[in-house]
Motif scaffolding. Sequence first.
Motif, short mmCIF file in Angstrom:
data_model
loop_
_atom_site.label_atom_id
_atom_site.label_comp_id
_atom_site.label_asym_id
_atom_site.label_seq_id
_atom_site.Cartn_x
_atom_site.Cartn_y
_atom_site.Cartn_z
N ALA A 121 0.81 -1.21 0.00
CA ALA A 121 0.00 0.00 0.00
C ALA A 121 0.85 1.27 0.00
CB ALA A 121 -0.92 0.00 1.22
N HIS B 1 -5.08 -0.85 -3.53
CA HIS B 1 -4.85 0.37 -2.75
C HIS B 1 -4.77 1.56 -3.71
CE1 HIS B 1 -3.84 -2.37 0.54
NE2 HIS B 1 -3.07 -3.02 -0.32
N PRO B 2 -4.87 2.79 -3.19
CA PRO B 2 -4.89 3.97 -4.06
C PRO B 2 -3.68 4.11 -4.97
CG PRO B 2 -5.54 4.56 -1.83
CD PRO B 2 -5.06 3.15 -1.77
N TYR C 176 -11.13 -2.94 -1.88
CA TYR C 176 -10.32 -1.72 -1.89
C TYR C 176 -10.01 -1.37 -0.44
CZ TYR C 176 -9.16 3.24 -2.40
OH TYR C 176 -8.55 4.47 -2.34
N SER D 19 -8.28 1.20 2.07
CA SER D 19 -7.72 2.53 2.28
C SER D 19 -8.62 3.29 3.24
CB SER D 19 -7.61 3.29 0.96
OG SER D 19 -7.17 4.62 1.19
N ASP D 20 -8.03 4.24 3.97
CA ASP D 20 -8.82 5.11 4.83
C ASP D 20 -9.57 6.16 4.03
OD1 ASP D 20 -7.98 3.78 7.12
OD2 ASP D 20 -6.23 5.09 7.39
#
Length: 227
Positions: free
Chosen positions: A82, A111-112, A132, A134-135
């Motif tokens: 990530a 992840h982004p 997906y 991610s925060d």
Amino acid sequence: MNGAQNVDPAIQARVERLIRETHYRPNARARSMARSESHSIGVLLANRPVVKPFNAWLLNGILQECDKSSYTVTVARFGYGAAADLLVSELPLMLHSTGMIDCLIVAGTNHPNLFRCLERSKVQFVYAGNSYVSDSPLKPVDRVLFDQVRSGRQPTEYLIQLGHREIWYIGDSELPWYQQRYEGYVTAMRDAGLVPHALVEGLSDDPFLNGLHAAETILQHDVHPTA
């Protein structure tokens, strides 16, 4: 050869006879270069083994649809972290080599940073799946989703209809798909006037072992789940 309708029938018959006599086979690479398309769809399976049942079902569906349109499928696995600062040159060969695929289906756990890298690669892609992590929310991309909240609520409602009342939920809520299913479970229990019971800590990275250890932990206490 291309199925054009404005070809003289005599010429077409002569060409087809020569094809049979010479055992001619079209050169797919030459056609791809001439048309600037490969007639191949790429599938990028990230951070997941191909043998997982969901991934096998997904690939089977992609293959069935591509067969209908005479497309081939190119599959690549890709593991990344990530926090990695991904470069286009680090992506699988089909993504940084021109002409190997026309577009891409992204699957697996992502992840982004991968989506930022894909944007730089200029390849057209669609994201298939809910995995997906991610925060921050995923910025708008073409995406195919399934309803995880509903997939937690409907089985719970069915168990309640069967007469179960002590229904427990097991799943690592650190992972968004388990958290969303948990939300559906809680909604169904509360709508039925029942108390939700859950063990949502991650006890193992392996889903089977996580379920096994969670069930063992629950049964060590003075509780009597019926489902």
